[in-house]
Design a protein around this motif. Structure first.
Motif, PDB file in Angstrom:
ATOM      1  N   SER A   1       0.670  -0.862  -0.649  1.00  0.00           N
ATOM      2  CA  SER A   1      -0.367  -0.164   0.330  1.00  0.00           C
ATOM      3  C   SER A   1       0.949   0.893   0.262  1.00  0.00           C
ATOM      4  CB  SER A   1      -1.444   0.150   1.557  1.00  0.00           C
ATOM      5  OG  SER A   1      -1.625  -1.091   1.548  1.00  0.00           O
ATOM      6  N   TYR A   2       1.452   0.928   0.547  1.00  0.00           N
ATOM      7  CA  TYR A   2       3.209   2.355   0.954  1.00  0.00           C
ATOM      8  C   TYR A   2       3.547   2.815  -0.685  1.00  0.00           C
ATOM      9  CZ  TYR A   2       7.013   4.962   1.904  1.00  0.00           C
ATOM     10  OH  TYR A   2       7.863   6.069   2.394  1.00  0.00           O
ATOM     11  N   LEU A   3       4.198   1.810  -1.416  1.00  0.00           N
ATOM     12  CA  LEU A   3       4.286   1.311  -2.721  1.00  0.00           C
ATOM     13  C   LEU A   3       2.738   1.844  -3.591  1.00  0.00           C
ATOM     14  CD1 LEU A   3       6.489  -1.129  -2.655  1.00  0.00           C
ATOM     15  CD2 LEU A   3       7.395   0.878  -2.945  1.00  0.00           C
ATOM     16  N   GLY A   4       1.387   2.232  -3.224  1.00  0.00           N
ATOM     17  CA  GLY A   4       0.819   2.304  -4.269  1.00  0.00           C
ATOM     18  C   GLY A   4       0.549   1.853  -4.930  1.00  0.00           C
ATOM     19  N   LEU A   5       0.993   0.143  -4.755  1.00  0.00           N
ATOM     20  CA  LEU A   5       0.308  -1.113  -5.111  1.00  0.00           C
ATOM     21  C   LEU A   5      -0.554  -2.017  -4.143  1.00  0.00           C
ATOM     22  CD1 LEU A   5       4.068  -1.136  -6.582  1.00  0.00           C
ATOM     23  CD2 LEU A   5       1.930  -1.127  -7.782  1.00  0.00           C
ATOM     24  N   GLY A   6      -1.154  -1.896  -2.789  1.00  0.00           N
ATOM     25  CA  GLY A   6      -2.362  -2.893  -2.561  1.00  0.00           C
ATOM     26  C   GLY A   6      -3.404  -2.453  -2.937  1.00  0.00           C
ATOM     27  N   ILE A   7      -3.603  -2.144  -1.584  1.00  0.00           N
ATOM     28  CA  ILE A   7      -5.545  -1.804  -1.823  1.00  0.00           C
ATOM     29  C   ILE A   7      -5.410  -0.009  -1.917  1.00  0.00           C
ATOM     30  CG2 ILE A   7      -6.979  -0.823   0.556  1.00  0.00           C
ATOM     31  CD1 ILE A   7      -6.287  -3.503   1.917  1.00  0.00           C
ATOM     32  N   VAL A   8      -6.587  -0.227  -2.979  1.00  0.00           N
ATOM     33  CA  VAL A   8      -7.091   1.633  -3.597  1.00  0.00           C
ATOM     34  C   VAL A   8      -8.190   2.064  -2.899  1.00  0.00           C
ATOM     35  CG1 VAL A   8      -5.774   0.898  -5.569  1.00  0.00           C
ATOM     36  CG2 VAL A   8      -8.224   0.400  -5.393  1.00  0.00           C
ATOM     37  N   PRO A   9      -7.982   3.379  -2.662  1.00  0.00           N
ATOM     38  CA  PRO A   9      -9.017   3.912  -2.296  1.00  0.00           C
ATOM     39  C   PRO A   9     -10.654   3.148  -2.905  1.00  0.00           C
ATOM     40  CG  PRO A   9      -7.785   5.536  -2.603  1.00  0.00           C
ATOM     41  CD  PRO A   9      -6.913   4.347  -3.059  1.00  0.00           C
ATOM     42  N   PRO A  10     -11.651   3.503  -2.421  1.00  0.00           N
ATOM     43  CA  PRO A  10     -11.827   3.778  -1.111  1.00  0.00           C
ATOM     44  C   PRO A  10     -11.555   2.707  -0.082  1.00  0.00           C
ATOM     45  CG  PRO A  10     -13.926   2.829  -2.137  1.00  0.00           C
ATOM     46  CD  PRO A  10     -13.088   3.153  -2.930  1.00  0.00           C
ATOM     47  N   ALA A  11     -11.326   1.537  -0.257  1.00  0.00           N
ATOM     48  CA  ALA A  11     -10.537   1.107   1.034  1.00  0.00           C
ATOM     49  C   ALA A  11      -9.983   1.243   1.238  1.00  0.00           C
ATOM     50  CB  ALA A  11     -10.153  -0.443   0.376  1.00  0.00           C
ATOM     51  N   VAL A  12      -9.179   1.112   3.010  1.00  0.00           N
ATOM     52  CA  VAL A  12      -8.258   1.996   3.287  1.00  0.00           C
ATOM     53  C   VAL A  12      -7.333   0.896   4.326  1.00  0.00           C
ATOM     54  CG1 VAL A  12      -9.516   2.106   5.905  1.00  0.00           C
ATOM     55  CG2 VAL A  12      -7.591   3.557   4.907  1.00  0.00           C
ATOM     56  N   SER A  13      -6.386   1.237   4.430  1.00  0.00           N
ATOM     57  CA  SER A  13      -5.197   0.178   5.091  1.00  0.00           C
ATOM     58  C   SER A  13      -4.398   0.484   6.339  1.00  0.00           C
ATOM     59  CB  SER A  13      -4.500  -1.490   4.673  1.00  0.00           C
ATOM     60  OG  SER A  13      -3.650  -0.123   3.900  1.00  0.00           O
ATOM     61  N   LEU A  14      -3.495   0.403   7.223  1.00  0.00           N
ATOM     62  CA  LEU A  14      -2.525   0.958   8.282  1.00  0.00           C
ATOM     63  C   LEU A  14      -1.587   1.341   7.227  1.00  0.00           C
ATOM     64  CD1 LEU A  14      -3.015  -0.670  11.256  1.00  0.00           C
ATOM     65  CD2 LEU A  14      -3.474   1.523  11.004  1.00  0.00           C
ATOM     66  N   GLY A  15      -0.827   0.570   6.159  1.00  0.00           N
ATOM     67  CA  GLY A  15       0.275   1.107   4.893  1.00  0.00           C
ATOM     68  C   GLY A  15      -0.304   2.245   4.195  1.00  0.00           C
ATOM     69  N   MET A  16      -1.460   2.514   3.843  1.00  0.00           N
ATOM     70  CA  MET A  16      -2.133   3.259   3.138  1.00  0.00           C
ATOM     71  C   MET A  16      -1.667   4.570   3.724  1.00  0.00           C
ATOM     72  SD  MET A  16      -5.776   3.327   0.407  1.00  0.00           S
ATOM     73  CE  MET A  16      -6.514   4.097   1.339  1.00  0.00           C
ATOM     74  N   LEU A  17      -2.217   4.575   4.720  1.00  0.00           N
ATOM     75  CA  LEU A  17      -2.572   5.810   6.038  1.00  0.00           C
ATOM     76  C   LEU A  17      -0.689   6.893   5.679  1.00  0.00           C
ATOM     77  CD1 LEU A  17      -5.572   4.779   8.344  1.00  0.00           C
ATOM     78  CD2 LEU A  17      -5.795   6.188   6.050  1.00  0.00           C
ATOM     79  N   VAL A  18      -0.263   5.875   6.500  1.00  0.00           N
ATOM     80  CA  VAL A  18       1.163   5.682   6.782  1.00  0.00           C
ATOM     81  C   VAL A  18       2.016   6.866   5.607  1.00  0.00           C
ATOM     82  CG1 VAL A  18       4.065   5.374   6.897  1.00  0.00           C
ATOM     83  CG2 VAL A  18       1.371   3.674   8.561  1.00  0.00           C
ATOM     84  N   GLN A  19       1.400   5.545   4.348  1.00  0.00           N
ATOM     85  CA  GLN A  19       2.554   6.758   2.908  1.00  0.00           C
ATOM     86  C   GLN A  19       1.502   8.472   2.814  1.00  0.00           C
ATOM     87  OE1 GLN A  19       1.002   6.686  -0.452  1.00  0.00           O
ATOM     88  NE2 GLN A  19       2.593   7.236  -1.039  1.00  0.00           N
ATOM     89  N   ASP A  20       0.406   8.306   2.772  1.00  0.00           N
ATOM     90  CA  ASP A  20      -0.452   9.069   3.159  1.00  0.00           C
ATOM     91  C   ASP A  20       0.049  10.151   3.779  1.00  0.00           C
ATOM     92  OD1 ASP A  20      -2.033   8.646   0.975  1.00  0.00           O
ATOM     93  OD2 ASP A  20      -3.588   8.129   2.025  1.00  0.00           O
ATOM     94  N   GLY A  21       0.688   9.359   4.904  1.00  0.00           N
ATOM     95  CA  GLY A  21       0.835  10.923   6.248  1.00  0.00           C
ATOM     96  C   GLY A  21       2.300  10.962   6.254  1.00  0.00           C
ATOM     97  N   GLN A  22       3.026  10.132   5.496  1.00  0.00           N
ATOM     98  CA  GLN A  22       4.277  10.262   6.007  1.00  0.00           C
ATOM     99  C   GLN A  22       4.936  11.762   5.433  1.00  0.00           C
ATOM    100  OE1 GLN A  22       6.931   7.938   3.416  1.00  0.00           O
ATOM    101  NE2 GLN A  22       6.391   8.266   1.767  1.00  0.00           N
ATOM    102  N   GLY A  23       4.132  12.051   3.882  1.00  0.00           N
ATOM    103  CA  GLY A  23       5.075  13.360   3.313  1.00  0.00           C
ATOM    104  C   GLY A  23       4.481  14.848   4.791  1.00  0.00           C
ATOM    105  N   SER A  24       2.991  14.590   5.197  1.00  0.00           N
ATOM    106  CA  SER A  24       2.877  15.315   6.625  1.00  0.00           C
ATOM    107  C   SER A  24       3.427  15.224   7.861  1.00  0.00           C
ATOM    108  CB  SER A  24       1.876  15.995   6.512  1.00  0.00           C
ATOM    109  OG  SER A  24       0.542  15.178   5.860  1.00  0.00           O
ATOM    110  N   ALA A  25       4.705  14.553   7.674  1.00  0.00           N
ATOM    111  CA  ALA A  25       5.445  13.842   9.225  1.00  0.00           C
ATOM    112  C   ALA A  25       5.613  15.160  10.034  1.00  0.00           C
ATOM    113  CB  ALA A  25       6.415  12.705   9.338  1.00  0.00           C
TER     114      ALA A  25
END
Lengths: 298, 338, 351
Positions: free
Chosen positions: A233-257
């Motif tokens: 998900s972090y690489l953007g290859l896993g779950i795609v929105p609207p589904a959500v996973s923690l990896g995806m959130l980490v990826q989204d969030g890291q830019g604004s860490a």
């Protein structure tokens, strides 16, 4: 094993391995804490997702707000409630992990058991298949495959099956090694001499003796699956929105860490806690399944 | 344990003829050249009569353990015949063999390894019942308790795990497991060699009691000549895969005829200092040759003080030289060994 | 007795464990002269192997050793490891049960013997080689010149053990320690190895401490015998006294428990009921009392001292039994007849 649950004439209960293991497990404070935290996360996630199914898809005007009473985990840049997202993502991750570890447990144990117990050509063929799966970097396969799968919109089930299909090799190798060693133990021969079938030898003697290894590595697979899914998900290859996973959130969030750290730390922290819990539980299981350990731990 | 084994009118419960067991180490690689063959047992024949004890002695690598394992198809016979109660066992499928196993059981040497550490003692002893579909919830626990009492163990320990028991007690557990189906024949594979002397005595006494009580025939495999003399009615001596001498125990120990038996008896120490000082030992030269490449003719000839040319060329047959005393030697000669 | 080669006084060995102090050896005292063979017998856990390790200073660091062990007048207990090097091999040599553990698999037999010969003296390589061949011949290795170039794995167990004996002899030690030297060997090979050991003793005039569980080996090899039980010497006597007039019920039990291959007997073997005690926190009283058919109240309350029994020939015969004189006049193992326990209990784990 129902036949052994009956009370002996002497009045003492003849215990099964499972009941003993469970009794021992109940004395393990670390593992119990792990389970408690794990269960709490699960329940909160379930309740929250049921009570507020639209939590993660309801846009608000609170953009990138730090944690508050209204949004305990804060909100994302696009104004979504992060707590809803984290819990929904955790639930999604756990579902994937359960599917993956069940597949790994079943396929891995079966392949390992057959290869280790019967040996010979069957063993050679099965192990070459395992080698094949192992030499190709897992992540590479996943990236290629998920690209194909997710072209239609990466469904969590497809991702889970994909990871599951590639995660059993480790268990199968361990089970095989364990079986090879156990097969030579005199009690296995004793059982064969008594007339036990291969099925019985495998299910009554070999698997119970290998259960520690199997359980520990299955729990490790749970952790591994969560991490793998997160990586994808972090690489953007896993779950795609609207589904959500923690990896995806980490990826989204890291830019604004650095600017709004809650966006990164809440999903990452939750991921860490879940994985740690799973490790501790696996550790406790190993101890619980070893009767020698058990008595000592008293 | 004395039974009259000279009574040849009885029919044997276990009858072994020309048993050959070869092990071939298979290479897992294709096209690898075939590896050497281990000639573990080469044409052994013996009978075991109901209720008697036949001792099978020899040094390591003589094939005694393989012989015992072959009885139960734990080692696959290459050729020959094993008849149990008249029924041929060689070539039986695992399923057909299952029926036989209820009457043919084994006690292993290693009391620490032969019990599943993950099963309680009660489960281990009950396992034969479960395997053969004879467990019932009503009778099972009682049978387990009874078997435990037979071997001198308190049934209240059924729920404990093997690691809580001493070596002697574990061996008793192994015997209880073998006994619970009321077998006719028990293969005892070095049942006391891993035990301390005082504990060993207890197990030997127990085996004698059980034989008296249930009339089980024992095939007692051991390297300890003293133990074998104590428990057996008849004794067979093995060397490098062959039985070299078989006789009633009194004949075998008081007037051994094969040079190997004589050397073996002479080498075994006696717990009697005065006798030890008087003994003149026959010290054999060298070691037992490898079973992968056994000597031609008589296998003992490389170490035999009496060896002649004929010994290298002709395999001596195991010939009955009277009173059921059979010897496989070209130059047999009875000799008293102290 | 002339100046003893080995003199052990009040040797105590204990280990600190989670369950408390484990007293592996308590109060061992003996002296040994040249060419004398002392047999130490006992069952597993009796402390006999720990004793052997204590004599050569090879106990793990966790062991607490008290008392005195003098080899040829030099104290071993408390000696620095650096100094022990010089003692081992030259004054005292050890023969272990498994020769594979004492031979290095990657060096030839010749290399290992020559190394042993040269480690304790200035000897040229050629001289050492001649000596090595001599040693191998003495310990009964056929074609010793060829054996020099062999590796340990090319030899059988019996041959390896004879090589170990040759190495042990290399520097003419004053004492040889053999811990179950033939237990792993077949009986015909055992006879060969014991013969090598005897000729090694004659050659080097060393004393031998032979630790074994096999009373037959002791009967044939030893001059004097120590019987150990629960870390304690319970009987000490010359070999005939011990075998024909045992004065401690445990020794009776051991002797009655072994069948003989020299005579027929339909009698039951004597069977010592129960199991040896753990050596943790000894409670007091005679350690054998719970298994002894003759035990009285005094046995359970007071531990008997190791004191002399009257002997016909005036030799020293010590027994740790309150009833030593009565016991010594009883027929061997007679007290165990009918003393069998009906049911065996599991030891109480109790910790």
């Amino acid at each position: 094993m129902s036949i052994f649950r009956k009370k002996g004439r002497s009045g003492e209960k003849i215990e099964t391995q499972w009941s003993t293991a469970m009794r021992n497990f109940r004395k393990d404070k670390m593992a119990l804490t792990g389970i408690a935290i794990f269960v709490i996360i699960l329940i909160v996630a379930l309740v929250q997702t049921m009570l507020n199914p639209k939590g993660w898809s309801t846009l608000t005007t609170d953009f990138a707000k730090p944690p508050s009473w209204h949004h305990p985990f804060g909100t994302t840049d696009s104004g979504l409630d992060l707590m809803s997202g984290c819990l929904k993502g955790a639930l999604q991750d756990l579902i994937i992990a359960v599917i993956v570890s069940t597949m790994a447990l079943v396929i891995g144990t079966a392949v390992g058991a057959v290869a280790g117990y019967f040996g010979g050509l069957l063993d050679s063929v099965l192990m070459r298949v395992v080698d094949l799966l192992l030499v190709v970097p897992l992540l590479t396969i996943l990236i290629v495959m998920s690209n194909i799968f997710s072209s239609g919109g990466g469904s969590p089930l497809a991702i889970a099956l994909l990871i599951g299909f590639l995660s059993w090799t480790y268990i199968s190798r361990l089970v095989r090694a364990e079986f090879l060693a156990l097969r030579e133990r005199p009690f296995v021969e004793a059982s064969i001499a008594l007339g036990a079938s291969s099925w019985r030898v495998i299910t009554r003697h070999l698997i119970p003796n290998a259960i520690g290894v199997i359980m520990v590595n299955t729990t490790l697979t749970v952790a591994g699956a969560i991490l793998l899914e997160s990586t994808l998900s972090y690489l953007g290859l896993g779950i795609v929105p609207p589904a959500v996973s923690l990896g995806m959130l980490v990826q989204d969030g890291q830019g604004s860490a650095t600017t709004s750290p809650w966006q990164f730390f809440f999903p990452a922290g939750l991921l860490l806690i879940i994985v740690l819990c799973v490790f501790v539980i696996g550790d406790g299981m190993q101890a619980a399944f070893d009767p020698r350990n058990a008595r000592r731990r008293k | 344990m004395a039974t009259d084994s000279t009574d040849t009118t009885r029919s044997p419960v276990l009858s072994v003829r020309d048993l050959v067991v070869h092990f071939q180490k298979k290479s897992s690689l294709p096209f690898a050249k075939p590896t050497s063959v281990v000639h573990a047992v080469c044409g052994s024949s013996f009978d075991l009569f109901p209720g008697e004890t036949l001792g099978l002695v020899g040094e390591s690598g003589c094939g005694k353990t393989t012989t015992g394992r072959a009885m139960l198809q734990l080692a696959e016979p290459t050729s020959g015949s094993i008849k149990f109660d008249g029924q041929e066992l060689v070539g039986l499928s695992r399923k057909e063999m299952g029926e036989i196993r209820q009457n043919l059981q084994i006690v292993f040497q290693d009391p620490f390894g032969s019990l599943d550490p993950k099963m309680t003692v009660g489960q281990s002893i009950a396992e034969p019942l479960a395997i053969h579909g004879r467990w019932t919830d009503e009778e099972g626990p009682g049978l387990v308790a009874e078997a435990m009492r037979h071997v001198g163990l308190d049934p209240k320990f059924a729920s404990r795990f093997p690691n809580e028991f001493s070596g002697g007690q574990r061996q008793r557990i192994g015997i209880a497991r073998a006994l619970i189906l009321n077998p006719k024949v028990l293969i005892l594979d070095e049942p006391v060699s891993a035990l301390d002397v005082s504990v060993q005595a207890g197990v030997i006494n127990l085996l004698a009691d059980l034989q008296e009580k249930f009339g089980i025939a024992y095939l007692m495999i051991a390297h300890d000549l003293s133990v074998v003399r104590h428990v057996s009615d008849r004794v067979a001596v093995m060397y490098l895969g062959r039985i070299v001498e078989i006789a009633d125990k009194v004949d075998l120990y008081s007037a051994p005829q094969h040079p190997y038996t004589q050397a073996l008896l002479s080498a075994a120490p006696l717990a009697d200092p005065k006798a030890e000082r008087q003994r003149k030992r026959i010290i054999l030269e060298g070691d037992v040759p490898s079973p992968t490449n056994p000597p031609s003719g008589c296998r003992f000839r490389t170490r035999c003080p009496k060896a002649q040319d004929i010994c290298a060329n002709e395999i001596p047959d195991l010939i009955d030289r009277g009173q059921n005393h059979a010897v496989a030697c070209h130059f047999p000669e009875a000799m008293k060994i102290i | 007795m002339a100046q003893p080669v080995v003199s052990v006084k009040g040797l105590e060995v204990s280990f600190a464990t989670e369950g408390g102090m484990l007293n592996a050896v308590r109060g061992l005292t003996f002296e040994l002269a040249e060419q004398e063979v002392l047999g130490i017998v006992g069952e597993s856990g009796s402390g006999k192997s720990v004793t052997a390790l204590a004599l050569i200073g090879l106990l793990p660091k966790t062991a607490v050793v008290k008392g005195s062990v003098e080899i040829d007048g030099e104290e071993i207990v408390g000696r620095a490891e650096k100094d022990m090097y010089k003692m081992r091999g030259s004054k005292i040599a050890m023969i272990f049960q498994d020769p594979m553990t004492s031979l290095n698999p990657v060096y030839t037999i010749g290399w290992q013997i020559i190394e042993a010969v040269r480690s304790h003296g200035k000897v040229s390589k050629d001289e050492a080689k001649v000596r090595a061949i001599e040693l191998l011949r003495l310990s009964g290795i056929p074609r010793p010149e060829a054996a020099l170039d062999s590796y340990p794995h090319e030899f059988s167990g019996g041959m390896r053990q004879r090589v170990v004996i040759a190495i042990a002899m290399a520097n003419s030690p004053r004492v040889m320690l053999a811990d179950e030297p033939t237990t792993a060997l077949d009986v015909t090979v055992q006879a060969q190895v014991l013969l090598s050991l005897q000729s090694a003793l004659e050659k080097t005039k060393a004393a031998l401490v032979l630790v074994t569980h096999d009373l037959g080996v002791v009967a044939g090899m030893a001059n004097r015998v120590i019987v150990m039980y629960a870390g304690r010497v319970v009987e000490f006597a010359n070999v005939d006294e011990l075998f024909y007039r045992p004065s401690m019920p445990y020794t009776h039990g051991l002797l009655g428990a072994i069948p003989s291959h020299a005579e027929d007997s339909d009698e039951r073997l004597s069977q010592i009921p129960g199991a040896p005690p753990t050596m943790l926190n000894h409670a007091g009283g005679c350690p054998f009392a719970p298994r002894c058919p003759l035990a009285q109240d005094v046995c359970r309350s007071t531990e008997p001292a190791l004191e002399p029994v009257a002997t016909a020939d005036g030799s020293v015969h010590l027994s740790a039994c309150h009833f030593r004189d009565e016991v010594s006049s009883m027929p061997v193992a007679s007290m165990f007849k009918g003393a069998e326990q009906i049911l065996e209990g599991a030891e109480d784990s109790g910790h």
